[in-house]
Design an enzyme around this catalytic site. Structure first.
Site, PDB file in Angstrom:
ATOM      1  N   ARG A 297       1.511  -0.676 -10.401  1.00 16.19           N
ATOM      2  CA  ARG A 297       1.221  -0.007 -10.083  1.00 16.19           C
ATOM      3  C   ARG A 297       0.691   1.031 -11.367  1.00 16.19           C
ATOM      4  O   ARG A 297       1.662   1.707 -11.489  1.00 16.19           O
ATOM      5  CB  ARG A 297       1.098   0.560  -9.071  1.00 16.19           C
ATOM      6  CG  ARG A 297       0.465   2.279  -9.306  1.00 16.19           C
ATOM      7  CD  ARG A 297       0.139   2.438  -6.764  1.00 16.19           C
ATOM      8  NE  ARG A 297      -0.880   1.874  -6.497  1.00 16.19           N
ATOM      9  CZ  ARG A 297      -0.985   1.773  -5.120  1.00 16.19           C
ATOM     10  NH1 ARG A 297      -0.932   3.115  -4.900  1.00 16.19           N
ATOM     11  NH2 ARG A 297      -1.903   0.894  -4.111  1.00 16.19           N
TER      12      ARG A 297
ATOM     13  N   HIS B  49      -7.731  -3.692  -7.739  1.00  9.02           N
ATOM     14  CA  HIS B  49      -7.299  -3.255  -6.702  1.00  9.02           C
ATOM     15  C   HIS B  49      -7.375  -4.293  -6.231  1.00  9.02           C
ATOM     16  O   HIS B  49      -6.781  -4.935  -4.553  1.00  9.02           O
ATOM     17  CB  HIS B  49      -6.960  -2.258  -5.684  1.00  9.02           C
ATOM     18  CG  HIS B  49      -5.763  -1.610  -4.381  1.00  9.02           C
ATOM     19  ND1 HIS B  49      -5.119  -2.310  -4.312  1.00  9.02           N
ATOM     20  CD2 HIS B  49      -6.021  -0.671  -3.614  1.00  9.02           C
ATOM     21  CE1 HIS B  49      -4.276  -1.840  -3.602  1.00  9.02           C
ATOM     22  NE2 HIS B  49      -4.695  -1.303  -3.163  1.00  9.02           N
TER      23      HIS B  49
ATOM     24  N   GLN C 276      -5.300  -5.233  -2.100  1.00  9.00           N
ATOM     25  CA  GLN C 276      -5.581  -4.242  -0.695  1.00  9.00           C
ATOM     26  C   GLN C 276      -6.461  -5.475  -0.606  1.00  9.00           C
ATOM     27  O   GLN C 276      -6.963  -5.967   0.428  1.00  9.00           O
ATOM     28  CB  GLN C 276      -6.463  -3.502  -1.020  1.00  9.00           C
ATOM     29  CG  GLN C 276      -7.425  -2.572  -0.520  1.00  9.00           C
ATOM     30  CD  GLN C 276      -6.529  -2.300   0.934  1.00  9.00           C
ATOM     31  OE1 GLN C 276      -5.385  -1.589   0.149  1.00  9.00           O
ATOM     32  NE2 GLN C 276      -6.971  -2.131   1.927  1.00  9.00           N
TER      33      GLN C 276
ATOM     34  N   ASP D 293     -13.937   4.340   0.681  1.00 15.16           N
ATOM     35  CA  ASP D 293     -12.819   4.394  -0.447  1.00 15.16           C
ATOM     36  C   ASP D 293     -13.009   5.965  -0.886  1.00 15.16           C
ATOM     37  O   ASP D 293     -14.024   6.840  -0.468  1.00 15.16           O
ATOM     38  CB  ASP D 293     -12.444   3.547  -1.120  1.00 15.16           C
ATOM     39  CG  ASP D 293     -11.226   3.752  -1.982  1.00 15.16           C
ATOM     40  OD1 ASP D 293      -9.876   4.743  -1.370  1.00 15.16           O
ATOM     41  OD2 ASP D 293     -11.246   3.420  -3.338  1.00 15.16           O
TER      42      ASP D 293
ATOM     43  N   CYS E 209      -9.395   1.905   2.676  1.00 20.82           N
ATOM     44  CA  CYS E 209      -8.405   1.226   1.990  1.00 20.82           C
ATOM     45  C   CYS E 209      -7.126   2.229   3.269  1.00 20.82           C
ATOM     46  O   CYS E 209      -6.358   1.561   2.832  1.00 20.82           O
ATOM     47  CB  CYS E 209      -8.269   0.670   0.253  1.00 20.82           C
ATOM     48  SG  CYS E 209      -9.201   2.500  -0.277  1.00 20.82           S
TER      49      CYS E 209
ATOM     50  N   ARG F 227      -1.174  -5.364   4.774  1.00 24.19           N
ATOM     51  CA  ARG F 227      -0.924  -5.458   3.920  1.00 24.19           C
ATOM     52  C   ARG F 227       0.142  -6.421   3.328  1.00 24.19           C
ATOM     53  O   ARG F 227       0.391  -7.060   2.643  1.00 24.19           O
ATOM     54  CB  ARG F 227      -0.748  -4.431   3.126  1.00 24.19           C
ATOM     55  CG  ARG F 227      -1.896  -3.225   3.241  1.00 24.19           C
ATOM     56  CD  ARG F 227      -3.053  -3.671   2.127  1.00 24.19           C
ATOM     57  NE  ARG F 227      -2.981  -3.738   0.499  1.00 24.19           N
ATOM     58  CZ  ARG F 227      -2.954  -2.782  -0.213  1.00 24.19           C
ATOM     59  NH1 ARG F 227      -2.417  -1.211   0.160  1.00 24.19           N
ATOM     60  NH2 ARG F 227      -1.697  -2.853  -1.274  1.00 24.19           N
TER      61      ARG F 227
HETATM   62  N1  NVA Z   1      -9.220   4.332  -5.587  1.00 23.47           N
HETATM   63  C1  NVA Z   1      -7.715   4.696  -4.839  1.00 23.47           C
HETATM   64  C2  NVA Z   1      -7.058   3.757  -3.901  1.00 23.47           C
HETATM   65  C3  NVA Z   1      -6.038   4.326  -3.597  1.00 23.47           C
HETATM   66  C4  NVA Z   1      -5.548   3.003  -2.262  1.00 23.47           C
HETATM   67  C5  NVA Z   1      -7.249   4.915  -6.011  1.00 23.47           C
HETATM   68  O1  NVA Z   1      -6.880   4.937  -7.001  1.00 23.47           O
HETATM   69  O2  NVA Z   1      -6.276   6.965  -6.061  1.00 23.47           O
HETATM   70  N1   CP Z   2      -3.938   1.528   0.238  1.00 28.61           N
HETATM   71  C1   CP Z   2      -3.247   1.382  -0.482  1.00 28.61           C
HETATM   72  O1   CP Z   2      -2.898   1.136  -1.695  1.00 28.61           O
HETATM   73  O2   CP Z   2      -2.278   2.421  -0.137  1.00 28.61           O
HETATM   74  P1   CP Z   2      -1.351   2.698  -1.005  1.00 28.61           P
HETATM   75  O3   CP Z   2      -1.317   3.816  -1.980  1.00 28.61           O
HETATM   76  O4   CP Z   2      -0.612   4.127   0.475  1.00 28.61           O
HETATM   77  O5   CP Z   2      -0.247   2.243  -1.345  1.00 28.61           O
END
Ligand code: NVA
Ligand code: CP
Length: 306
Positions: A102, A129, A132, A223, A263, A291
Protein backbone atom coordinates in the site's frame (compact mmCIF):
# COMPACT_ATOMS: atom_id res chain seq x y z
CA UNK A 1 -7.25 -21.00 -11.26
CA UNK A 2 -3.59 -21.81 -11.82
CA UNK A 3 -3.87 -19.20 -14.56
CA UNK A 4 -2.87 -16.43 -12.15
CA UNK A 5 0.07 -18.28 -10.60
CA UNK A 6 3.12 -16.03 -10.28
CA UNK A 7 1.38 -12.97 -11.69
CA UNK A 8 1.15 -9.43 -10.24
CA UNK A 9 -2.05 -7.50 -9.58
CA UNK A 10 -1.06 -3.84 -9.94
CA UNK A 11 -4.31 -2.76 -11.62
CA UNK A 12 -7.68 -4.47 -11.86
CA UNK A 13 -7.17 -4.34 -15.61
CA UNK A 14 -4.24 -6.78 -15.19
CA UNK A 15 -6.98 -9.43 -15.13
CA UNK A 16 -8.97 -10.53 -18.14
CA UNK A 17 -12.74 -10.39 -17.77
CA UNK A 18 -12.79 -14.22 -17.58
CA UNK A 19 -10.13 -14.26 -14.87
CA UNK A 20 -12.14 -11.71 -12.88
CA UNK A 21 -15.26 -13.90 -13.10
CA UNK A 22 -13.25 -16.97 -12.07
CA UNK A 23 -11.85 -15.13 -9.04
CA UNK A 24 -15.36 -14.07 -7.98
CA UNK A 25 -16.53 -17.67 -8.36
CA UNK A 26 -13.62 -18.90 -6.20
CA UNK A 27 -14.34 -16.18 -3.61
CA UNK A 28 -17.94 -17.41 -3.36
CA UNK A 29 -16.75 -21.02 -2.96
CA UNK A 30 -14.27 -20.01 -0.25
CA UNK A 31 -16.98 -18.07 1.57
CA UNK A 32 -19.31 -21.07 1.41
CA UNK A 33 -16.51 -23.38 2.57
CA UNK A 34 -16.90 -25.71 -0.41
CA UNK A 35 -13.20 -25.46 -1.19
CA UNK A 36 -10.38 -25.22 1.36
CA UNK A 37 -6.99 -24.67 -0.30
CA UNK A 38 -3.95 -24.89 2.00
CA UNK A 39 -0.41 -23.57 1.80
CA UNK A 40 2.67 -22.91 3.93
CA UNK A 41 3.65 -19.68 2.20
CA UNK A 42 4.63 -16.28 3.59
CA UNK A 43 2.78 -13.06 2.75
CA UNK A 44 4.52 -9.73 3.37
CA UNK A 45 2.53 -6.55 3.99
CA UNK A 46 4.41 -3.33 3.18
CA UNK A 47 2.00 -0.49 3.94
CA UNK A 48 3.09 3.17 3.73
CA UNK A 49 -0.46 4.29 4.65
CA UNK A 50 -2.84 3.36 7.45
CA UNK A 51 -5.16 0.39 7.02
CA UNK A 52 -7.63 -1.62 9.05
CA UNK A 53 -9.62 -3.73 6.57
CA UNK A 54 -6.89 -4.46 4.04
CA UNK A 55 -4.25 -5.31 6.64
CA UNK A 56 -6.52 -7.51 8.75
CA UNK A 57 -8.43 -9.18 5.91
CA UNK A 58 -5.22 -10.10 4.07
CA UNK A 59 -3.73 -11.41 7.33
CA UNK A 60 -6.82 -13.41 8.28
CA UNK A 61 -7.11 -14.83 4.75
CA UNK A 62 -3.46 -15.91 4.72
CA UNK A 63 -3.69 -17.52 8.17
CA UNK A 64 -6.87 -19.35 7.13
CA UNK A 65 -4.99 -20.70 4.10
CA UNK A 66 -2.38 -22.08 6.50
CA UNK A 67 0.28 -19.48 5.65
CA UNK A 68 2.15 -16.84 7.65
CA UNK A 69 2.13 -13.04 7.50
CA UNK A 70 4.97 -10.56 8.06
CA UNK A 71 4.00 -6.94 8.68
CA UNK A 72 6.85 -4.91 7.16
CA UNK A 73 6.11 -1.52 8.66
CA UNK A 74 8.17 0.97 6.56
CA UNK A 75 8.88 3.08 9.64
CA UNK A 76 10.95 0.24 11.13
CA UNK A 77 12.42 -1.19 7.93
CA UNK A 78 15.31 0.32 5.96
CA UNK A 79 13.10 1.24 3.00
CA UNK A 80 11.57 3.89 5.28
CA UNK A 81 15.08 5.36 5.75
CA UNK A 82 15.76 5.59 2.03
CA UNK A 83 17.03 2.14 0.99
CA UNK A 84 16.13 2.02 -2.70
CA UNK A 85 13.06 0.09 -3.83
CA UNK A 86 15.28 -1.80 -6.28
CA UNK A 87 17.40 -3.19 -3.41
CA UNK A 88 14.52 -3.78 -0.99
CA UNK A 89 12.45 -5.58 -3.63
CA UNK A 90 15.26 -7.98 -4.57
CA UNK A 91 15.90 -8.82 -0.90
CA UNK A 92 12.24 -9.31 0.07
CA UNK A 93 11.90 -11.50 -3.02
CA UNK A 94 14.34 -13.99 -1.42
CA UNK A 95 12.34 -14.31 1.84
CA UNK A 96 8.68 -14.01 0.88
CA UNK A 97 6.30 -15.87 -1.40
CA UNK A 98 3.97 -12.94 -2.11
CA UNK A 99 3.92 -9.22 -1.17
CA UNK A 100 1.01 -6.77 -0.83
CA UNK A 101 1.99 -3.10 -0.97
CA UNK A 102 0.00 0.00 0.00
CA UNK A 103 1.71 3.18 -1.15
CA UNK A 104 1.18 6.56 -2.79
CA UNK A 105 2.66 6.50 -6.28
CA UNK A 106 1.68 3.70 -8.65
CA UNK A 107 5.18 3.95 -10.13
CA UNK A 108 6.69 2.81 -6.81
CA UNK A 109 4.44 -0.26 -6.91
CA UNK A 110 5.51 -0.93 -10.48
CA UNK A 111 9.16 -0.56 -9.44
CA UNK A 112 8.70 -3.22 -6.74
CA UNK A 113 7.07 -5.49 -9.31
CA UNK A 114 9.85 -5.00 -11.81
CA UNK A 115 12.59 -5.99 -9.30
CA UNK A 116 10.78 -8.86 -7.52
CA UNK A 117 9.89 -12.19 -9.08
CA UNK A 118 7.20 -13.00 -6.48
CA UNK A 119 3.61 -11.79 -7.07
CA UNK A 120 3.09 -8.15 -6.05
CA UNK A 121 -0.43 -7.06 -5.09
CA UNK A 122 -1.71 -3.49 -5.14
CA UNK A 123 -3.19 -3.02 -1.66
CA UNK A 124 -4.08 0.59 -2.62
CA UNK A 125 -2.19 3.35 -4.38
CA UNK A 126 -3.28 6.88 -5.25
CA UNK A 127 -4.27 5.47 -8.65
CA UNK A 128 -6.18 2.27 -7.82
CA UNK A 129 -7.64 -0.01 -5.16
CA UNK A 130 -8.26 -3.25 -7.07
CA UNK A 131 -8.61 -5.59 -4.06
CA UNK A 132 -11.51 -3.49 -2.77
CA UNK A 133 -13.32 -3.88 -6.07
CA UNK A 134 -13.01 -7.67 -5.98
CA UNK A 135 -14.98 -7.56 -2.70
CA UNK A 136 -17.38 -4.95 -4.10
CA UNK A 137 -18.24 -7.13 -7.09
CA UNK A 138 -18.68 -10.16 -4.84
CA UNK A 139 -21.09 -8.15 -2.69
CA UNK A 140 -23.07 -6.92 -5.70
CA UNK A 141 -23.23 -10.48 -7.04
CA UNK A 142 -24.70 -11.63 -3.71
CA UNK A 143 -27.50 -9.06 -3.98
CA UNK A 144 -28.47 -9.47 -7.64
CA UNK A 145 -28.78 -12.52 -9.84
CA UNK A 146 -26.17 -11.29 -12.31
CA UNK A 147 -23.69 -8.43 -12.56
CA UNK A 148 -24.33 -7.94 -16.25
CA UNK A 149 -26.84 -5.21 -17.04
CA UNK A 150 -26.78 -3.51 -13.62
CA UNK A 151 -26.01 0.20 -13.22
CA UNK A 152 -23.60 1.50 -10.55
CA UNK A 153 -23.50 5.20 -9.66
CA UNK A 154 -20.34 6.42 -7.95
CA UNK A 155 -20.70 9.73 -6.12
CA UNK A 156 -17.85 12.07 -5.26
CA UNK A 157 -14.10 12.12 -5.74
CA UNK A 158 -12.66 10.66 -8.94
CA UNK A 159 -9.97 8.91 -6.91
CA UNK A 160 -8.33 5.47 -6.62
CA UNK A 161 -11.66 3.90 -5.66
CA UNK A 162 -13.44 5.45 -8.64
CA UNK A 163 -10.70 4.27 -11.01
CA UNK A 164 -10.79 0.61 -9.97
CA UNK A 165 -14.60 0.63 -9.87
CA UNK A 166 -14.84 2.04 -13.39
CA UNK A 167 -12.55 -0.72 -14.64
CA UNK A 168 -14.28 -3.44 -12.60
CA UNK A 169 -17.72 -2.43 -13.82
CA UNK A 170 -16.62 -2.28 -17.45
CA UNK A 171 -15.05 -5.76 -17.06
CA UNK A 172 -18.28 -7.14 -15.52
CA UNK A 173 -20.93 -5.74 -17.87
CA UNK A 174 -22.08 -3.16 -15.30
CA UNK A 175 -23.02 0.32 -16.53
CA UNK A 176 -21.04 2.85 -14.52
CA UNK A 177 -21.81 6.52 -14.00
CA UNK A 178 -19.44 8.73 -12.01
CA UNK A 179 -20.78 12.00 -10.62
CA UNK A 180 -18.01 14.36 -9.48
CA UNK A 181 -17.34 18.08 -9.27
CA UNK A 182 -15.74 18.77 -12.69
CA UNK A 183 -12.24 19.42 -11.31
CA UNK A 184 -12.37 16.14 -9.37
CA UNK A 185 -13.31 13.81 -12.23
CA UNK A 186 -11.54 10.47 -12.61
CA UNK A 187 -8.48 10.46 -14.87
CA UNK A 188 -9.43 10.56 -18.53
CA UNK A 189 -6.92 7.80 -19.30
CA UNK A 190 -8.73 5.42 -16.91
CA UNK A 191 -12.15 6.36 -18.29
CA UNK A 192 -10.89 5.70 -21.82
CA UNK A 193 -9.40 2.36 -20.79
CA UNK A 194 -12.74 1.36 -19.26
CA UNK A 195 -14.61 2.51 -22.36
CA UNK A 196 -12.28 0.40 -24.50
CA UNK A 197 -12.99 -2.63 -22.26
CA UNK A 198 -16.77 -1.95 -22.40
CA UNK A 199 -16.46 -1.65 -26.17
CA UNK A 200 -19.82 0.12 -26.48
CA UNK A 201 -21.71 -2.72 -24.76
CA UNK A 202 -22.10 -0.88 -21.43
CA UNK A 203 -22.15 2.75 -20.34
CA UNK A 204 -19.02 4.40 -18.86
CA UNK A 205 -19.93 8.02 -18.21
CA UNK A 206 -18.76 10.95 -16.08
CA UNK A 207 -21.11 13.77 -15.16
CA UNK A 208 -21.29 16.67 -12.71
CA UNK A 209 -25.00 15.91 -12.06
CA UNK A 210 -25.51 13.59 -9.04
CA UNK A 211 -29.25 13.07 -9.62
CA UNK A 212 -28.74 12.17 -13.29
CA UNK A 213 -26.08 9.63 -12.29
CA UNK A 214 -28.06 7.96 -9.51
CA UNK A 215 -31.44 7.81 -11.28
CA UNK A 216 -32.44 4.16 -11.71
CA UNK A 217 -29.10 2.81 -10.44
CA UNK A 218 -29.06 -0.55 -8.60
CA UNK A 219 -25.80 0.20 -6.78
CA UNK A 220 -24.91 3.56 -5.21
CA UNK A 221 -21.28 3.85 -4.11
CA UNK A 222 -19.29 6.55 -2.41
CA UNK A 223 -15.90 7.13 -0.81
CA UNK A 224 -14.26 9.86 1.27
CA UNK A 225 -13.88 13.34 -0.23
CA UNK A 226 -10.24 13.60 0.87
CA UNK A 227 -8.12 10.46 0.61
CA UNK A 228 -5.09 9.50 2.66
CA UNK A 229 -2.39 12.07 1.94
CA UNK A 230 -4.99 14.79 1.20
CA UNK A 231 -5.99 15.50 4.80
CA UNK A 232 -4.96 19.19 4.55
CA UNK A 233 -7.51 19.68 1.74
CA UNK A 234 -10.42 18.10 3.62
CA UNK A 235 -12.07 21.27 4.96
CA UNK A 236 -11.96 23.17 1.65
CA UNK A 237 -13.42 20.20 -0.20
CA UNK A 238 -16.55 19.85 1.97
CA UNK A 239 -18.64 22.61 0.31
CA UNK A 240 -17.47 21.54 -3.17
CA UNK A 241 -18.57 17.92 -2.67
CA UNK A 242 -21.73 18.59 -0.61
CA UNK A 243 -24.13 18.09 -3.60
CA UNK A 244 -22.70 14.57 -4.03
CA UNK A 245 -23.49 13.40 -0.47
CA UNK A 246 -25.31 10.05 -0.48
CA UNK A 247 -28.37 11.03 1.54
CA UNK A 248 -31.87 9.56 1.74
CA UNK A 249 -33.02 12.28 -0.69
CA UNK A 250 -30.38 11.42 -3.30
CA UNK A 251 -30.96 7.68 -2.78
CA UNK A 252 -34.70 8.13 -3.44
CA UNK A 253 -33.82 8.63 -7.14
CA UNK A 254 -32.15 5.21 -7.36
CA UNK A 255 -33.84 1.89 -8.14
CA UNK A 256 -36.16 0.86 -5.27
CA UNK A 257 -34.03 -2.29 -4.74
CA UNK A 258 -30.75 -0.35 -4.83
CA UNK A 259 -27.96 -1.25 -2.44
CA UNK A 260 -25.45 1.22 -0.99
CA UNK A 261 -21.74 0.46 -0.79
CA UNK A 262 -18.81 2.31 0.78
CA UNK A 263 -15.26 0.96 0.94
CA UNK A 264 -14.83 2.43 4.47
CA UNK A 265 -13.58 4.20 6.49
CA UNK A 266 -16.60 6.52 6.16
CA UNK A 267 -17.04 10.11 7.27
CA UNK A 268 -20.68 10.18 8.33
CA UNK A 269 -22.27 13.54 7.58
CA UNK A 270 -19.83 14.15 4.71
CA UNK A 271 -19.94 11.74 1.74
CA UNK A 272 -22.72 9.63 3.32
CA UNK A 273 -25.34 10.31 5.96
CA UNK A 274 -25.63 8.24 9.11
CA UNK A 275 -29.21 7.29 8.12
CA UNK A 276 -28.05 5.81 4.79
CA UNK A 277 -24.99 3.90 6.02
CA UNK A 278 -27.03 2.44 8.90
CA UNK A 279 -30.17 2.06 6.77
CA UNK A 280 -31.81 -0.98 5.14
CA UNK A 281 -30.13 -0.50 1.76
CA UNK A 282 -26.59 -0.45 3.17
CA UNK A 283 -24.43 -3.53 2.52
CA UNK A 284 -21.19 -2.09 3.88
CA UNK A 285 -20.56 -4.77 6.52
CA UNK A 286 -21.00 -7.64 4.06
CA UNK A 287 -18.77 -5.66 1.70
CA UNK A 288 -16.07 -5.36 4.38
CA UNK A 289 -16.34 -9.09 5.18
CA UNK A 290 -15.95 -9.95 1.52
CA UNK A 291 -12.50 -8.32 1.48
CA UNK A 292 -11.30 -11.46 3.28
CA UNK A 293 -12.98 -13.95 0.94
CA UNK A 294 -12.06 -12.11 -2.27
CA UNK A 295 -8.43 -11.65 -1.22
CA UNK A 296 -8.22 -15.27 -0.11
CA UNK A 297 -9.27 -16.18 -3.64
CA UNK A 298 -6.65 -13.81 -5.04
CA UNK A 299 -3.88 -15.18 -2.78
CA UNK A 300 -4.80 -18.78 -3.57
CA UNK A 301 -4.84 -18.07 -7.26
CA UNK A 302 -1.59 -16.09 -7.38
CA UNK A 303 0.12 -18.75 -5.24
CA UNK A 304 -1.22 -21.49 -7.52
CA UNK A 305 -2.97 -23.43 -4.76
CA UNK A 306 -6.55 -23.14 -6.02
N1 NVA B 1 -9.85 6.81 -1.33
C1 NVA B 1 -9.52 6.34 -0.01
C2 NVA B 1 -9.79 4.88 0.09
C3 NVA B 1 -9.53 4.30 1.45
C4 NVA B 1 -9.80 2.81 1.51
C5 NVA B 1 -8.07 6.65 0.30
O1 NVA B 1 -7.23 6.45 -0.58
O2 NVA B 1 -7.78 7.10 1.41
N1 CP C 1 -11.36 -0.08 2.45
C1 CP C 1 -10.09 -0.17 2.90
O1 CP C 1 -9.16 -0.40 2.13
O2 CP C 1 -9.95 0.01 4.22
P1 CP C 1 -8.57 0.14 5.03
O3 CP C 1 -7.97 1.49 4.63
O4 CP C 1 -8.98 0.10 6.47
O5 CP C 1 -7.67 -0.97 4.63
Amino acid sequence: MGALQGRDLLSLADLTTDELQELLHLAAQLKAGTTKPRCEKILGLLFYKASTRTRVSFSAAMYQLGGQVLDLNPSVTQVGRGEPISDTARVLDRYLDILAIRTFDQRDLEAFASYAQIPIINALTDLEHPCQVLADLQTIQESFASLSGLTLAYMGDGNNMAHSLILGCAMSGINVRVASPPEYSPLEAVVQKAQAIANGKTEVTVTADPVAAVTGAQVVYTDVWASMGQEALAETRIPIFQPYQVSEVLLSHADKEAIVLHCLPAHRGEEITDAVIEGPQSRVWDQAENRMHAQKALLASLLGIA
